[in-house]
Design a protein around this motif. Structure first.
Motif, PDB file in Angstrom:
ATOM      1  N   PHE A 162       0.838  -1.204   0.000  1.00  0.00           N
ATOM      2  CA  PHE A 162       0.000   0.000   0.000  1.00  0.00           C
ATOM      3  C   PHE A 162       0.874   1.255   0.000  1.00  0.00           C
ATOM      4  O   PHE A 162       0.656   2.176  -0.800  1.00  0.00           O
ATOM      5  CB  PHE A 162      -0.924  -0.015   1.228  1.00  0.00           C
ATOM      6  CG  PHE A 162      -1.680   1.254   1.436  1.00  0.00           C
ATOM      7  CD1 PHE A 162      -2.806   1.548   0.687  1.00  0.00           C
ATOM      8  CD2 PHE A 162      -1.257   2.178   2.392  1.00  0.00           C
ATOM      9  CE1 PHE A 162      -3.503   2.736   0.882  1.00  0.00           C
ATOM     10  CE2 PHE A 162      -1.945   3.360   2.596  1.00  0.00           C
ATOM     11  CZ  PHE A 162      -3.075   3.647   1.831  1.00  0.00           C
ATOM     12  N   PHE A 163       1.878   1.307   0.883  1.00  0.00           N
ATOM     13  CA  PHE A 163       2.736   2.493   0.976  1.00  0.00           C
ATOM     14  C   PHE A 163       3.447   2.764  -0.345  1.00  0.00           C
ATOM     15  O   PHE A 163       3.446   3.897  -0.841  1.00  0.00           O
ATOM     16  CB  PHE A 163       3.780   2.343   2.087  1.00  0.00           C
ATOM     17  CG  PHE A 163       3.219   2.142   3.463  1.00  0.00           C
ATOM     18  CD1 PHE A 163       2.053   2.781   3.880  1.00  0.00           C
ATOM     19  CD2 PHE A 163       3.842   1.290   4.360  1.00  0.00           C
ATOM     20  CE1 PHE A 163       1.539   2.588   5.150  1.00  0.00           C
ATOM     21  CE2 PHE A 163       3.338   1.092   5.637  1.00  0.00           C
ATOM     22  CZ  PHE A 163       2.184   1.736   6.035  1.00  0.00           C
ATOM     23  N   VAL A 164       4.063   1.739  -0.898  1.00  0.00           N
ATOM     24  CA  VAL A 164       4.823   1.913  -2.136  1.00  0.00           C
ATOM     25  C   VAL A 164       3.909   2.362  -3.275  1.00  0.00           C
ATOM     26  O   VAL A 164       4.245   3.272  -4.037  1.00  0.00           O
ATOM     27  CB  VAL A 164       5.589   0.612  -2.488  1.00  0.00           C
ATOM     28  CG1 VAL A 164       6.174   0.674  -3.887  1.00  0.00           C
ATOM     29  CG2 VAL A 164       6.682   0.355  -1.463  1.00  0.00           C
ATOM     30  N   LYS A 165       2.745   1.748  -3.368  1.00  0.00           N
ATOM     31  CA  LYS A 165       1.802   2.091  -4.450  1.00  0.00           C
ATOM     32  C   LYS A 165       1.276   3.521  -4.297  1.00  0.00           C
ATOM     33  O   LYS A 165       1.283   4.306  -5.253  1.00  0.00           O
ATOM     34  CB  LYS A 165       0.640   1.103  -4.447  1.00  0.00           C
ATOM     35  CG  LYS A 165      -0.409   1.376  -5.498  1.00  0.00           C
ATOM     36  CD  LYS A 165      -1.545   0.382  -5.395  1.00  0.00           C
ATOM     37  CE  LYS A 165      -2.725   0.854  -6.215  1.00  0.00           C
ATOM     38  NZ  LYS A 165      -3.974   0.293  -5.764  1.00  0.00           N
ATOM     39  N   GLU A 166       0.802   3.870  -3.109  1.00  0.00           N
ATOM     40  CA  GLU A 166       0.209   5.196  -2.896  1.00  0.00           C
ATOM     41  C   GLU A 166       1.232   6.312  -3.032  1.00  0.00           C
ATOM     42  O   GLU A 166       0.966   7.335  -3.672  1.00  0.00           O
ATOM     43  CB  GLU A 166      -0.467   5.259  -1.514  1.00  0.00           C
ATOM     44  CG  GLU A 166      -1.705   4.410  -1.403  1.00  0.00           C
ATOM     45  CD  GLU A 166      -2.787   4.799  -2.402  1.00  0.00           C
ATOM     46  OE1 GLU A 166      -3.136   5.997  -2.472  1.00  0.00           O
ATOM     47  OE2 GLU A 166      -3.281   3.906  -3.107  1.00  0.00           O
ATOM     48  N   GLY A 216       4.107   6.129  -4.572  1.00  0.00           N
ATOM     49  CA  GLY A 216       4.556   6.133  -5.968  1.00  0.00           C
ATOM     50  C   GLY A 216       3.585   6.871  -6.876  1.00  0.00           C
ATOM     51  O   GLY A 216       3.993   7.620  -7.770  1.00  0.00           O
ATOM     52  N   ARG A 217       2.303   6.675  -6.621  1.00  0.00           N
ATOM     53  CA  ARG A 217       1.281   7.383  -7.410  1.00  0.00           C
ATOM     54  C   ARG A 217       1.430   8.893  -7.220  1.00  0.00           C
ATOM     55  O   ARG A 217       1.399   9.660  -8.180  1.00  0.00           O
ATOM     56  CB  ARG A 217      -0.116   6.922  -6.985  1.00  0.00           C
ATOM     57  CG  ARG A 217      -1.238   7.521  -7.812  1.00  0.00           C
ATOM     58  CD  ARG A 217      -2.605   6.983  -7.400  1.00  0.00           C
ATOM     59  NE  ARG A 217      -2.872   7.063  -5.973  1.00  0.00           N
ATOM     60  CZ  ARG A 217      -3.304   8.163  -5.336  1.00  0.00           C
ATOM     61  NH1 ARG A 217      -3.536   9.257  -6.010  1.00  0.00           N
ATOM     62  NH2 ARG A 217      -3.522   8.143  -4.039  1.00  0.00           N
ATOM     63  N   ASP A 218       1.629   9.307  -5.969  1.00  0.00           N
ATOM     64  CA  ASP A 218       1.779  10.739  -5.701  1.00  0.00           C
ATOM     65  C   ASP A 218       3.068  11.302  -6.302  1.00  0.00           C
ATOM     66  O   ASP A 218       3.082  12.413  -6.835  1.00  0.00           O
ATOM     67  CB  ASP A 218       1.731  11.012  -4.198  1.00  0.00           C
ATOM     68  CG  ASP A 218       0.336  10.824  -3.618  1.00  0.00           C
ATOM     69  OD1 ASP A 218      -0.647  10.857  -4.385  1.00  0.00           O
ATOM     70  OD2 ASP A 218       0.230  10.639  -2.387  1.00  0.00           O
ATOM     71  N   VAL A 219       4.153  10.535  -6.222  1.00  0.00           N
ATOM     72  CA  VAL A 219       5.417  10.975  -6.833  1.00  0.00           C
ATOM     73  C   VAL A 219       5.222  11.162  -8.333  1.00  0.00           C
ATOM     74  O   VAL A 219       5.640  12.180  -8.903  1.00  0.00           O
ATOM     75  CB  VAL A 219       6.561   9.964  -6.539  1.00  0.00           C
ATOM     76  CG1 VAL A 219       7.766  10.202  -7.453  1.00  0.00           C
ATOM     77  CG2 VAL A 219       6.975  10.034  -5.074  1.00  0.00           C
ATOM     78  N   ASP A 257      -4.657  17.497  -2.668  1.00  0.00           N
ATOM     79  CA  ASP A 257      -4.918  16.079  -2.931  1.00  0.00           C
ATOM     80  C   ASP A 257      -3.734  15.221  -2.491  1.00  0.00           C
ATOM     81  O   ASP A 257      -3.917  14.142  -1.924  1.00  0.00           O
ATOM     82  CB  ASP A 257      -5.204  15.836  -4.418  1.00  0.00           C
ATOM     83  CG  ASP A 257      -6.518  16.448  -4.857  1.00  0.00           C
ATOM     84  OD1 ASP A 257      -7.385  16.726  -3.999  1.00  0.00           O
ATOM     85  OD2 ASP A 257      -6.682  16.656  -6.083  1.00  0.00           O
ATOM     86  N   ILE A 258      -2.546  15.704  -2.751  1.00  0.00           N
ATOM     87  CA  ILE A 258      -1.330  14.981  -2.327  1.00  0.00           C
ATOM     88  C   ILE A 258      -1.280  14.942  -0.800  1.00  0.00           C
ATOM     89  O   ILE A 258      -1.003  13.897  -0.203  1.00  0.00           O
ATOM     90  CB  ILE A 258      -0.056  15.662  -2.891  1.00  0.00           C
ATOM     91  CG1 ILE A 258      -0.069  15.700  -4.414  1.00  0.00           C
ATOM     92  CG2 ILE A 258       1.204  14.987  -2.345  1.00  0.00           C
ATOM     93  CD1 ILE A 258       0.061  14.377  -5.104  1.00  0.00           C
TER      94      ILE A 258
END
Length: 185
Positions: free
Chosen positions: A94-98, A100-103, A121-122
């Motif tokens: 979850f951490f890596v995906k979320e 990463g999406r924000d990055v 939103d970020i």
């Protein structure tokens, strides 16, 4: 009970928490570039931390937990270990995906998307990540990390520490500092 191992990973949590505070300050200041740079660095540090746990800590604990003759005082924690590690791995995903999406959103592939990006939103997304990370870290620091000292011999613990240290130092090349010119590469 040797506490050095516990301190190492808890200390890494503290470093990650401090980096996350820097990200939130950049967000509060409305600085997109700094937010991106700091969040990207946080993401990389978190990935290195996760890799150390997945490659070294979790396998060693699971292997040692199956040893017969464990002290009865550890049986409750050891019996929960596979479920706890599964939970931690889901959190890591979850951490890596979320993040990463924000990055990637902050990186702004196309200019229209970059212009439309609202830093609020970020911030909302990272607030959700932060809350889950706090709960996650409590589980690791209270139940998982101390288990290493309880289950491993001094030599096994020292070997694990070396492996974890090696992983924590292995950050992506773009974040390494050139010792001669002190710039990020």
């Amino acid at each position: 009970m040797n506490q050095q191992h516990d301190i190492l990973l808890a200390h890494d949590h503290s470093k990650l928490d401090a980096m996350l505070e820097i990200v939130f300050k950049a967000l509060e200041g409305g600085d997109r570039r700094k937010t991106f740079q700091n969040l990207d660095f946080f993401w990389a540090l978190l990935a290195v931390h996760i890799r150390a746990e997945h490659l070294h800590l979790f396998p060693v604990l699971l292997r040692k937990a199956s040893d017969p003759g464990l002290p009865k005082t550890l049986l409750d924690v050891v019996n929960r270990l596979p479920k706890d590690i599964s939970t931690l791995k889901r959190d890591h995903d979850f951490f890596v995906k979320e993040i990463g999406r924000d990055v990637n959103r902050l990186r702004g592939g196309d200019s229209e998307e970059a212009e439309a990006l609202d830093l609020n939103d970020i911030e909302k997304s990272l607030t959700v990540v932060t809350r889950r990370l706090e709960k996650h870290n409590r589980l690791e620091e209270n139940d998982i990390y101390p288990l290493a000292s309880a289950l491993l011999s001094a030599k096994e613990l020292a070997d694990l520490r070396v492996s974890i240290d090696r992983q924590l130092e292995n950050i992506p090349p773009r974040f390494r500092i050139d010792r001669e010119d002190r710039r990020l590469r």
